[in-house]
Each structure stands twice: as C-alpha cells, then as structure tokens.
Write an enzyme that holds these catalytic residues in place. Structure first.
Site, PDB file in Angstrom:
ATOM      1  CG  HIS A  65      -0.187   0.175   2.495  1.00 48.39           C
ATOM      2  ND1 HIS A  65       0.511  -0.857   3.079  1.00 48.39           N
ATOM      3  CD2 HIS A  65       0.022   1.267   3.282  1.00 48.39           C
ATOM      4  CE1 HIS A  65       1.098  -0.426   4.174  1.00 48.39           C
ATOM      5  NE2 HIS A  65       0.824   0.866   4.326  1.00 48.39           N
TER       6      HIS A  65
ATOM      7  CG  HIS B  41       0.070   5.914   2.501  1.00 46.77           C
ATOM      8  ND1 HIS B  41      -1.215   5.410   2.514  1.00 46.77           N
ATOM      9  CD2 HIS B  41       0.711   5.350   3.551  1.00 46.77           C
ATOM     10  CE1 HIS B  41      -1.341   4.582   3.536  1.00 46.77           C
ATOM     11  NE2 HIS B  41      -0.189   4.535   4.186  1.00 46.77           N
TER      12      HIS B  41
END
Length: 156
Positions: free
Chosen positions: A59, A74
């Site tokens: 992620h 992110h």
C-alpha cells in the site's frame, strides 16, 4: 540548496495536502507535499523520482534519491488494513528505479468499494517546512494531472 522534482505517481485530480482527510497527512506530520485522487479505477503507480526503493509495502513505498531525499507514496488511506488486497507489487525493496517506472498496480476501485478513501498522498519524508514545497498549478487549482507530470518541487 538542492531541488527535487516530484512527479505524479498516478493520474487523477490533484489535491492540496491540507485537504487530505487524514490528519497525519494534512497536518504534515510525515512531511509536506501534495496528493492525487485517482477516482475508482485501476492505475499503475510509478516512481515519482529516481532512486532506491528504500521501503516497499503493498500500500505504500518510499524512494530515496541520490541526494538522500526520501519521497513517500501512500496508496489510499487506512489501506494497510487490506493486507495487500487490491495491490500488485512489481519490484523489490532495495531496487534502483527510474522516475516513471511502474512500482505497484493499484486497484483504487476495490479500495473505494470497501469504503476506504483511494487518495494518494505524496510527501517529502520529514520535511517540516511547507514553504519548501512548491506545488504545481494542478494542485493549486485542484485540476486533473497526468501520471508523470510534475506534482511539486521540494527545495532543501
């Protein structure tokens, strides 16, 4: 002083970091930069700078430039809870990468379907001065930005 040009890792609507609905990012706790809302689609997340892939998780990833500037990408908010679901990693931690190289394929549509925000914050790690970040016109106006276009520049 060094200048680092940071490219948009995904296409979408450019967003000021202060408008990211997560205080860790919006308050600059991790660092300052900008964000992109890719919308509900599947996108290839690219390297926003050239450097070494210092940290790689499904992620999120951190690239360290030759000038020792760390750039965090992110993919979505609270997406660590997905345990990699919706992310396909194409490289390995420690790899040297060129700006524009695909790192992760991100299924932002599946993230949104799970009720999570697919927005992609991009920050200079540990940058404490927002004034050191010069955002692009797309960020200032909240308009669409292409993957690989200049998102912001950082001056250290």
């Amino acid at each position: 002083m060094s200048t680092t040009t940071v490219l948009a890792p995904v296409a979408g609507r450019a967003v000021a970091l202060g408008d990211v609905p997560d205080p860790v990012f919006s308050a600059g706790m991790v660092g300052h930069g900008a964000a992109i809302d890719p919308g509900p689609c599947v996108v290839d997340a690219i390297a926003p700078v050239s450097g070494r892939l210092l940290k790689l998780m499904p992620h999120a990833y951190v690239l360290l430039t030759e000038e020792k500037v760390g750039v965090l990408v992110h993919l979505g908010l609270d997406t660590v809870a997905l345990d990699g679901e919706g992310f396909t990693v194409h490289l390995n931690q420690g790899d040297d990468v060129a700006a524009g190289q695909v790192i992760i394929t991100y299924d932002a549509a599946s993230v949104a379907a799970k009720g999570l925000n697919p927005i992609v914050p991009v920050v200079i790690m540990d940058e404490r001065e927002a004034a050191n970040i010069a955002v692009s016109d797309a960020v200032r106006t909240g308009s669409e930005i292409a993957s690989g276009a200049v998102l912001f520049t950082a001056n250290k």
